[in-house]
Enzyme design. Structure first.
Site, PDB file in Angstrom:
ATOM      1  N   ASP A  24       0.829  -1.211   0.000  1.00 54.41           N
ATOM      2  CA  ASP A  24       0.000   0.000   0.000  1.00 54.41           C
ATOM      3  C   ASP A  24       0.863   1.259   0.000  1.00 54.41           C
ATOM      4  O   ASP A  24       1.969   1.266   0.546  1.00 54.41           O
ATOM      5  CB  ASP A  24      -0.903  -0.027   1.245  1.00 54.41           C
ATOM      6  N   ASN A  72     -10.607  -2.859  -6.040  1.00 53.76           N
ATOM      7  CA  ASN A  72      -9.818  -1.994  -6.921  1.00 53.76           C
ATOM      8  C   ASN A  72     -10.485  -1.772  -8.291  1.00 53.76           C
ATOM      9  O   ASN A  72     -10.145  -0.841  -9.014  1.00 53.76           O
ATOM     10  CB  ASN A  72      -8.399  -2.547  -7.130  1.00 53.76           C
TER      11      ASN A  72
HETATM   12  C1  FPP Z   1      -1.704   0.103  -3.444  1.00 52.15           C
HETATM   13  O1  FPP Z   1      -1.289   1.461  -3.426  1.00 52.15           O
HETATM   14  C2  FPP Z   1      -1.186  -0.624  -4.592  1.00 52.15           C
HETATM   15  C3  FPP Z   1      -1.947  -1.271  -5.527  1.00 52.15           C
HETATM   16  C4  FPP Z   1      -3.419  -1.273  -5.503  1.00 52.15           C
HETATM   17  C5  FPP Z   1      -1.354  -1.985  -6.646  1.00 52.15           C
HETATM   18  C6  FPP Z   1      -0.049  -2.702  -6.407  1.00 52.15           C
HETATM   19  C7  FPP Z   1       0.599  -2.918  -7.704  1.00 52.15           C
HETATM   20  C8  FPP Z   1       1.946  -2.860  -7.931  1.00 52.15           C
HETATM   21  C9  FPP Z   1       2.928  -2.670  -6.866  1.00 52.15           C
HETATM   22  C10 FPP Z   1       2.476  -2.979  -9.308  1.00 52.15           C
HETATM   23  C11 FPP Z   1       2.216  -4.223 -10.076  1.00 52.15           C
HETATM   24  C12 FPP Z   1       2.396  -5.473  -9.339  1.00 52.15           C
HETATM   25  C13 FPP Z   1       3.019  -6.584  -9.800  1.00 52.15           C
HETATM   26  C14 FPP Z   1       2.931  -7.816  -8.971  1.00 52.15           C
HETATM   27  C15 FPP Z   1       3.782  -6.638 -11.030  1.00 52.15           C
HETATM   28  P1  FPP Z   1      -2.417   2.572  -3.532  1.00 52.15           P
HETATM   29  O2  FPP Z   1      -2.583   2.908  -4.959  1.00 52.15           O
HETATM   30  O3  FPP Z   1      -3.644   2.114  -2.833  1.00 52.15           O
HETATM   31  O4  FPP Z   1      -1.739   3.753  -2.754  1.00 52.15           O
HETATM   32  P2  FPP Z   1      -2.462   4.869  -1.855  1.00 52.15           P
HETATM   33  O5  FPP Z   1      -3.068   4.139  -0.689  1.00 52.15           O
HETATM   34  O6  FPP Z   1      -1.331   5.759  -1.450  1.00 52.15           O
HETATM   35  O7  FPP Z   1      -3.468   5.543  -2.705  1.00 52.15           O
END
Ligand code: FPP
Length: 251
Positions: A24, A72
């Site tokens: 996250d 998501n």
């Molecule tokens: C959460 O941060 C992250 C995600 C929903 C996606 C995770 C994906 C990756 C790290 C990249 C692709 C993965 C692979 C396995 C190749 P957020 O967007 O919720 O952050 P925030 O809470 O600060 O808004």
């Protein structure tokens, strides 16, 4: 490569067999740098690579990453498309590294909902890496704990309807084996980055006895040292599984 001094602090005999991570903070990380959220996801891939390398080097058997939750799908379409593209590109690019390091890729979640090219790329790599046995990397995609439990209940109900199972026979083993995670041990350690202290519908059934490590580090910044600190925190805990501390001391 883990710093030898840091590695020496970790007891190899008391490593978690299965680590699960809620990655996250990508969006906040990007915002802090004055960029769009997608920029954070791109940098998040570096942290994914680092976590996989660290887990493999230490000999952790299973690593589950919460890459895309059922919820998501409610994000802006632009961000969903970017995440799917990133996933396809990363899997394609990293498959040779997975092969070289003996890593098997598997997925949990409702992958039927993913775009076709994404499903095909995943299937190809899952098939290609299926005989690797150093570590299993599990990507949770279009996954949520409640979704999995509902699917499991549906499957169990069908077995009852067909006479294959009696309601009284439903126990933890029956439910466990109906889940997407049936083939894996329950996570010993769950890590969540970015300072949020919640589970967000991840592995609800499976984390009943997991140790939970929350860190304020945003996912793109989560490096080898942060992973090792989570392991050291894990090793400092006494896992009692409902027993008393005294009971654990007597063999
Ligand atoms: C959460 O941060 C992250 C995600 C929903 C996606 C995770 C994906 C990756 C790290 C990249 C692709 C993965 C692979 C396995 C190749 P957020 O967007 O919720 O952050 P925030 O809470 O600060 O808004």
């Amino acid at each position: 490569m883990i710093d030898p001094q840091l590695k020496a602090q970790i007891d190899p005999a008391r490593l978690p067999q299965h680590v699960a991570i809620i990655m996250d903070g990508n969006g906040r990380w990007a915002k802090q740098q004055g960029h769009l959220r997608v920029f954070g996801h791109k940098h998040g891939v570096k942290a994914v690579r680092s976590a996989i390398e660290t887990a493999t080097e230490l000999g952790i058997g299973y690593l589950t990453l919460y890459a895309f939750s059922t919820e998501n799908w409610n994000r802006p379409q632009f961000e969903i498309n970017a995440l799917m593209e990133l996933l396809v590109n990363t899997i394609e690019k990293e498959t040779p590294t997975l092969m070289k390091n003996g890593i098997r890729l598997e997925t949990i979640g409702n992958t039927d909902q993913l775009p076709k090219d994404c499903r095909q790329t995943l299937l190809k790599t899952v098939e290609k890496t299926k005989d690797n046995d150093r570590m299993t990397l599990i990507l949770a995609l279009s996954y949520s704990g409640r979704w999995d439990i509902i699917e499991a209940v549906r499957n169990i109900s069908k077995r009852i309807q067909s006479g294959d199972l009696q309601p009284d026979e439903i126990d933890e083993t029956v439910l466990n084996s109906a889940l997407n995670t049936a083939a894996y041990p329950n996570p010993d350690l769950l890590i969540r980055t970015s300072g949020e202290q919640r589970i967000s519908n991840f592995l609800l059934w499976e984390i009943a006895y997991s140790e939970i490590h929350f860190t304020p580090v945003l996912w793109p910044d989560f490096g080898v040292e942060d992973f090792c600190n989570a392991l050291l925190d894990f090793q400092s805990r006494e896992r009692r599984f409902g027993k008393t501390g005294e009971q654990l001391k007597t063999p």
